[in-house]
Design a protein around this motif. Structure first.
Motif, PDB file in Angstrom:
ATOM      1  N   LYS A 186       7.590  -5.405 -13.013  1.00 21.11           N
ATOM      2  CA  LYS A 186       8.730  -4.826 -12.309  1.00 21.11           C
ATOM      3  C   LYS A 186       8.288  -3.496 -11.731  1.00 21.11           C
ATOM      4  CE  LYS A 186      10.647  -2.545 -16.416  1.00 21.11           C
ATOM      5  NZ  LYS A 186      11.855  -2.377 -17.263  1.00 21.11           N
ATOM      6  N   ARG A 187       9.106  -2.931 -10.867  1.00 16.58           N
ATOM      7  CA  ARG A 187       8.732  -1.650 -10.260  1.00 16.58           C
ATOM      8  C   ARG A 187       8.481  -0.614 -11.341  1.00 16.58           C
ATOM      9  NH1 ARG A 187      12.280   1.959  -5.880  1.00 16.58           N
ATOM     10  NH2 ARG A 187      10.685   3.576  -5.545  1.00 16.58           N
ATOM     11  N   TYR A 188       7.333   0.053 -11.238  1.00 14.49           N
ATOM     12  CA  TYR A 188       6.903   1.034 -12.224  1.00 14.49           C
ATOM     13  C   TYR A 188       6.783   2.363 -11.491  1.00 14.49           C
ATOM     14  CZ  TYR A 188       4.273   2.512 -16.443  1.00 14.49           C
ATOM     15  OH  TYR A 188       3.858   3.126 -17.603  1.00 14.49           O
ATOM     16  N   PRO A 189       7.827   3.210 -11.524  1.00 10.57           N
ATOM     17  CA  PRO A 189       7.786   4.475 -10.776  1.00 10.57           C
ATOM     18  C   PRO A 189       6.591   5.336 -11.178  1.00 10.57           C
ATOM     19  CG  PRO A 189       9.998   4.020 -11.552  1.00 10.57           C
ATOM     20  CD  PRO A 189       9.100   3.023 -12.225  1.00 10.57           C
ATOM     21  N   SER A 190       5.963   5.938 -10.199  1.00  9.73           N
ATOM     22  CA  SER A 190       4.824   6.812 -10.467  1.00  9.73           C
ATOM     23  C   SER A 190       5.274   8.021 -11.290  1.00  9.73           C
ATOM     24  CB  SER A 190       4.211   7.302  -9.156  1.00  9.73           C
ATOM     25  OG  SER A 190       3.738   6.231  -8.379  1.00  9.73           O
TER      26      SER A 190
ATOM     27  N   ILE B 265       0.856  -1.184   0.000  1.00  5.61           N
ATOM     28  CA  ILE B 265       0.000   0.000   0.000  1.00  5.61           C
ATOM     29  C   ILE B 265       0.890   1.231   0.000  1.00  5.61           C
ATOM     30  CG2 ILE B 265      -1.612   1.359   1.408  1.00  5.61           C
ATOM     31  CD1 ILE B 265      -3.013  -1.190   2.160  1.00  5.61           C
ATOM     32  N   GLY B 266       0.606   2.156  -0.937  1.00 10.40           N
ATOM     33  CA  GLY B 266       1.450   3.327  -1.111  1.00 10.40           C
ATOM     34  C   GLY B 266       2.663   3.012  -1.973  1.00 10.40           C
TER      35      GLY B 266
ATOM     36  N   ASP C  84       0.272  13.969  -4.426  1.00  8.22           N
ATOM     37  CA  ASP C  84       0.872  13.499  -3.180  1.00  8.22           C
ATOM     38  C   ASP C  84       1.802  12.333  -3.465  1.00  8.22           C
ATOM     39  OD1 ASP C  84      -0.378  15.172  -1.202  1.00  8.22           O
ATOM     40  OD2 ASP C  84      -2.248  14.085  -1.582  1.00  8.22           O
ATOM     41  N   LYS C  85       2.837  12.215  -2.651  1.00  6.83           N
ATOM     42  CA  LYS C  85       3.738  11.074  -2.716  1.00  6.83           C
ATOM     43  C   LYS C  85       3.527  10.237  -1.463  1.00  6.83           C
ATOM     44  CE  LYS C  85       5.883  12.223  -6.551  1.00  6.83           C
ATOM     45  NZ  LYS C  85       5.804  11.413  -7.789  1.00  6.83           N
TER      46      LYS C  85
END
Length: 294
Positions: free
Chosen positions: A128-132, A52-53, A140-141
């Motif tokens: 794989k990690r997909y940066p926002s 989450i987040g 918001d981060k």
């Protein structure tokens, strides 16, 4: 229907808090839920955990969802179904894959733009990690946290409880709330719930969600009016309309949380709903999102 272990647990705690006068009501109204709690800050050393987040893990060819203005939505959560299934005594969720939750601007508090994505297990092999994106709809981060799941029994909260049954000369709502917290084992790490009771003051969330999902109409805060509109949608079949309202499920409720950075208006709760029929069919394109804040 409660299992023998759950029934024994409920009876034990009800006896401990001396609420035997409401035992049958509790057995009829309890909902079998799944609570999600923070485990640790996400380090991204592992792909595809329940999180989450932070940032999601997505296949390279999966498009980031956009709102109606073309702006990237804000990522909220990814829930691996293999983490949830051992605790899903309702047997309603798909057994494998991942659910992703995104949201647009959280105003107004009803009919919030959002996206729920379901990806099958085979597609997760490419994730794989997909940066926002640098800028998303909420601006918001959020800090990513690994989450763990546990099964719970959820009694009606202040918006849904029948006060005439639970309260008497010797029992007040604060004592009832203590009983509820004991039953679910509530702790400060709790962050979300699936299939429980949404936070609300009026106990009408299912009417609002059903009305929107079935007719596209906006709720006017009258359960009777909503039920009439849903009945009209089913050409006068009032039994079908009532069943549809009863079959609305809380797919996910995300609480405000300082560690993650969630703050839904005045420390409220963001809620996602789905029809039971759609959930059983694996159709997550037809969901409803709203927000409760005191």
């Amino acid at each position: 229907m409660l299992s023998d272990n759950n029934r024994d647990k409920l009876e034990r705690i009800v006896h401990e808090y001396q609420f035997e006068h409401a035992m049958e009501y509790f057995k009829e109204s309890v909902r079998k839920g799944i609570r999600l709690s923070k485990k640790e800050i996400e380090t991204y050393n592992e792909i595809n955990p329940s999180r989450i987040g932070g940032d999601p893990d997505l296949p390279f060819n999966e498009e980031w969802p956009l709102n109606s203005d073309g702006m990237p939505m804000t990522f909220l959560a990814q829930l691996r179904l293999s983490d949830l299934i051992p605790h899903d005594v309702t047997t309603l969720l798909p057994t494998k894959g991942m659910l992703y939750f995104f949201v647009g601007v959280d105003e107004p508090a009803y009919g919030i733009e959002h996206k729920v994505i379901y990806l099958s297990e085979d597609k997760l092999q490419e994730a794989k990690r997909y940066p926002s994106p640098e800028v998303t709809s909420l601006e918001d981060k959020f800090t990513g946290y690994r989450v763990s799941a546990r099964p719970t029994m959820e009694l009606p909260n202040y918006g849904y409880v029948d006060y005439e049954i639970v309260e008497d000369d010797e029992h007040d709502y604060d004592q009832y709330e203590d009983l509820c917290f004991e039953l679910i084992g509530k702790n400060s790490s709790d962050l979300a719930v699936i299939f429980g009771y949404p936070s609300t003051q009026h106990g009408d969330c299912e009417y609002e969600a059903a009305l929107h999902l079935l007719t596209g109409q906006q709720y006017n805060y009258s359960m009777d009016s909503a039920l009439r509109q849903i009945t009209d949608h089913f050409k006068g079949d009032s039994d079908r309309a009532k069943q549809e309202v009863q079959d609305i499920l809380l797919l996910l409720a995300l609480d405000s949380d300082q560690d993650v950075g969630f703050c839904w208006w005045d420390a409220g709760e963001l809620q996602f709903y789905i029809r039971k029929e759609d959930l059983l069919a694996g159709n997550f394109a037809n969901t409803y999102c709203s927000l409760y804040s005191s």
